[in-house]
Design a protein around this motif. Structure first.
Motif, PDB file in Angstrom:
ATOM      1  N   ALA A 189       0.819  -1.223   0.000  1.00 15.46           N
ATOM      2  CA  ALA A 189       0.000   0.000   0.000  1.00 15.46           C
ATOM      3  C   ALA A 189       0.846   1.263   0.000  1.00 15.46           C
ATOM      4  N   ASP A 190       2.162   1.110  -0.107  1.00 17.79           N
ATOM      5  CA  ASP A 190       3.064   2.262  -0.150  1.00 17.79           C
ATOM      6  C   ASP A 190       3.138   2.742  -1.590  1.00 17.79           C
ATOM      7  N   LEU A 191       2.594   3.920  -1.860  1.00 21.68           N
ATOM      8  CA  LEU A 191       2.462   4.405  -3.226  1.00 21.68           C
ATOM      9  C   LEU A 191       3.810   4.495  -3.932  1.00 21.68           C
ATOM     10  N   ARG A 192       4.816   4.974  -3.237  1.00 19.65           N
ATOM     11  CA  ARG A 192       6.148   5.086  -3.860  1.00 19.65           C
ATOM     12  C   ARG A 192       6.650   3.724  -4.325  1.00 19.65           C
ATOM     13  N   GLN A 193       6.547   2.722  -3.468  1.00 19.22           N
ATOM     14  CA  GLN A 193       7.022   1.394  -3.844  1.00 19.22           C
ATOM     15  C   GLN A 193       6.170   0.780  -4.955  1.00 19.22           C
ATOM     16  N   LEU A 194       4.883   1.007  -4.917  1.00 19.46           N
ATOM     17  CA  LEU A 194       4.015   0.492  -5.977  1.00 19.46           C
ATOM     18  C   LEU A 194       4.435   1.067  -7.329  1.00 19.46           C
ATOM     19  N   ALA A 195       4.770   2.358  -7.336  1.00 25.29           N
ATOM     20  CA  ALA A 195       5.207   2.984  -8.580  1.00 25.29           C
ATOM     21  C   ALA A 195       6.505   2.350  -9.080  1.00 25.29           C
ATOM     22  N   LEU A 196       7.437   2.065  -8.154  1.00 25.08           N
ATOM     23  CA  LEU A 196       8.696   1.450  -8.545  1.00 25.08           C
ATOM     24  C   LEU A 196       8.483   0.042  -9.095  1.00 25.08           C
ATOM     25  N   VAL A 197       7.619  -0.744  -8.459  1.00 25.86           N
ATOM     26  CA  VAL A 197       7.338  -2.091  -8.948  1.00 25.86           C
ATOM     27  C   VAL A 197       6.714  -2.024 -10.338  1.00 25.86           C
ATOM     28  N   TYR A 198       5.745  -1.136 -10.521  1.00 20.63           N
ATOM     29  CA  TYR A 198       5.089  -1.010 -11.832  1.00 20.63           C
ATOM     30  C   TYR A 198       6.115  -0.633 -12.906  1.00 20.63           C
ATOM     31  N   ASP A 199       7.028   0.275 -12.568  1.00 18.99           N
ATOM     32  CA  ASP A 199       8.004   0.750 -13.540  1.00 18.99           C
ATOM     33  C   ASP A 199       9.110  -0.270 -13.775  1.00 18.99           C
ATOM     34  N   TRP A 200       9.670  -0.823 -12.715  1.00 21.34           N
ATOM     35  CA  TRP A 200      10.838  -1.684 -12.846  1.00 21.34           C
ATOM     36  C   TRP A 200      10.483  -3.126 -13.213  1.00 21.34           C
ATOM     37  N   CYS A 201       9.289  -3.573 -12.853  1.00 22.55           N
ATOM     38  CA  CYS A 201       8.894  -4.958 -13.159  1.00 22.55           C
ATOM     39  C   CYS A 201       7.927  -5.034 -14.332  1.00 22.55           C
TER      40      CYS A 201
ATOM     41  N   ARG B  35       6.408  13.722  -3.603  1.00 18.98           N
ATOM     42  CA  ARG B  35       7.297  12.775  -4.288  1.00 18.98           C
ATOM     43  C   ARG B  35       6.571  11.503  -4.686  1.00 18.98           C
ATOM     44  N   ASP B  36       5.816  10.940  -3.733  1.00 16.95           N
ATOM     45  CA  ASP B  36       5.094   9.695  -3.994  1.00 16.95           C
ATOM     46  C   ASP B  36       4.174   9.827  -5.205  1.00 16.95           C
ATOM     47  N   ARG B  37       3.450  10.936  -5.281  1.00 16.93           N
ATOM     48  CA  ARG B  37       2.488  11.122  -6.361  1.00 16.93           C
ATOM     49  C   ARG B  37       3.158  11.395  -7.705  1.00 16.93           C
ATOM     50  N   VAL B  38       4.276  12.095  -7.661  1.00 18.94           N
ATOM     51  CA  VAL B  38       5.015  12.312  -8.912  1.00 18.94           C
ATOM     52  C   VAL B  38       5.536  10.980  -9.453  1.00 18.94           C
ATOM     53  N   LEU B  39       6.112  10.151  -8.589  1.00 15.49           N
ATOM     54  CA  LEU B  39       6.595   8.844  -9.034  1.00 15.49           C
ATOM     55  C   LEU B  39       5.445   8.005  -9.570  1.00 15.49           C
ATOM     56  N   ALA B  40       4.296   8.071  -8.901  1.00  9.39           N
ATOM     57  CA  ALA B  40       3.139   7.303  -9.351  1.00  9.39           C
ATOM     58  C   ALA B  40       2.673   7.757 -10.728  1.00  9.39           C
TER      59      ALA B  40
END
Length: 449
Positions: free
Chosen positions: A98-110, A142-147
């Motif tokens: 549920a951590d938006l920053r990490q979700l964005a990284l997973v979506y982008d990197w995986c 930051r979280d929302r920009v990454l998302a």
């Protein structure tokens, strides 16, 4: 066609290149932090089996309890191509994550591992969390920009409005001016979120956010060095530099790790800047290498052991920001140095491993006793005051903010000086100068009230 080429030359653009003012994302995955140059560096670290890579790999392969599994596991996948590890990151993101920053990284990197259905589901989860009301913090922004960057890609470029608002209104219109004039001081551990913003915006819409506050970023590396207590804190995994914090409680090791990560990220953003090269010299000591489950992924991602640094011993031991009032001084560069800081209105003395918060309210002496910090002297008093001075910098606290005072030392002419935004005077004297010093308000001396 010839007309189009000429037009492109006249307007300073080129065919196929996005206009930065559009705030539209045209970059391919991975978009966040792992540009081609950094990904090559990380893969080289793996090939060479560097200390940072071995530690990161050990934690992942041992199935250690990672505080940020989405970030760590998807980073590992990007470097190794190990689909089994990458799918663990995807499972976390589609499950309890549920951590938006990490979700964005997973979506982008995986992205290569996501099926169309999984990609749609995860993007919807990210949008839902992005739309929720959040606190007005740098981390939240930051979280929302990454998302927004991670899931950008529709033909209507729905990412454009939020990115434009972030850069032009929130940053250029609000935060950057507040940083420039000292109304806002970002704590050292929160700087990491700001650096992630800088990296992600520059890598994807080609805007260097530093341009809105160049002096702030020029001084920032000095703040990142001198804003730490001198004595390292030994923990089972590694030693930590402890960034200044209010009160006399216990340090937070996660915050210490993020402060270090912010420094490493600052160097990575511009490794040619002279100030950043001193910062690199401060950071690139192996005993401070982050090896715990929280810090190791950050250490591996951002550290560049091949980047030469300059010796921080060449930096001044005094940092003073006239606009914000932040002030740090240490007696020398050794770990057992005496340190004094004025941070967010709180005066602290660090000596023999202990923090003492100094009282600044109530009646203060008109003949204060200097507190020695190496060759410098710190005084808390009230005008009019007088005190003995034995050379070196003299830091006078507790006066009126942005106020004019008259200073007179023995055998010197009276001179007028002005305090900073919180009421501090920084007076410089030769190291061998001994004299009595008198300070009074300028308007009182001229008969004003």
């Amino acid at each position: 066609m010839r007309f189009i080429l000429i037009l492109c030359c006249l307007t300073g653009t080129s065919l196929g290149q996005p206009n930065a003012d559009e705030y539209r994302v045209y970059t391919e995955h991975p978009r966040l932090f792992l540009n081609a140059q950094r990904l090559r560096l990380l893969k080289r670290e793996r090939t060479r089996e560097s200390m940072r890579w071995r530690q990161f790999e050990l934690l992942v392969r041992a199935a250690a309890q990672l505080p940020e599994p989405g970030f760590a596991l998807s980073l590992y996948f990007q470097v190794t191509g190990d689909e089994a590890i990458g799918k663990r990151a995807v499972d976390w993101a589609l499950g309890s994550g549920a951590d938006l920053r990490q979700l964005a990284l997973v979506y982008d990197w995986c992205q290569p591992l996501l099926t169309p259905a999984q990609s749609k589901t995860l993007a919807a989860k990210i949008r839902r969390l992005t739309d929720q009301k959040s606190l007005p913090t740098i981390e939240s922004r930051r979280d929302r920009v990454l998302a927004v960057l991670s899931i950008a890609g529709d033909a209507r470029h729905t990412e454009e409005s939020y990115l434009r608002e972030t850069v032009e209104q929130w940053w250029r219109g609000q935060l950057a001016p507040a940083l420039k004039d000292g109304r806002v001081t970002v704590p050292l551990h929160e700087l990491f979120a700001l650096l992630e913003l800088l990296h992600s915006v520059r890598d994807n819409v080609f805007v260097d956010m530093r341009d809105a506050a160049p002096e702030y970023f020029k001084e920032l590396p000095k703040y990142q060095v001198l804003g730490n207590y001198p004595a390292p804190l030994a923990a089972p995994e590694n030693e930590y530099r402890v960034p200044v914090f209010k009160g006399a409680g216990q340090p937070n090791l996660d915050r210490a790790a993020l402060a270090r990560a912010a420094g490493l990220s600052m160097v990575a953003y511009d490794n040619n800047a002279l100030e950043n090269q001193y910062l690199q010299g401060w950071l690139i000591q192996d005993r401070f290498m982050l090896q715990g489950t929280f810090g190791a992924p950050y250490e591996f991602l951002w550290a560049n052991p091949y980047q030469p640094g300059l010796s921080y011993f060449q930096l001044p031991i005094l940092y003073h920001n006239q606009r914000s009032g932040a002030l740090f001084i240490r007696s020398n560069w050794e770990d057992d140095a005496v340190w004094f800081g004025l941070y967010e209105g709180e005066a602290q003395l660090f000596q023999d491993g202990k923090i003492t918060v100094l009282k600044q309210t109530g009646p203060l002496a008109t003949q204060p006793k200097p507190i020695p910090v190496g060759d410098a002297s710190v005084l808390l008093g009230r005008s009019p005051m007088q005190f003995p001075m034995e050379g070196g910098p003299v830091l006078v606290l507790g006066l009126k903010p942005a106020h004019k005072y008259l200073v007179e030392a023995d055998d010197e002419e009276l001179r007028e000086v002005e305090t900073d935004s919180v009421g501090t005077l920084v007076l410089e004297y030769p190291a061998d100068r001994n004299a009595g010093v008198r300070i009074m308000e300028a308007n009182n001396a001229s008969g004003g009230t």
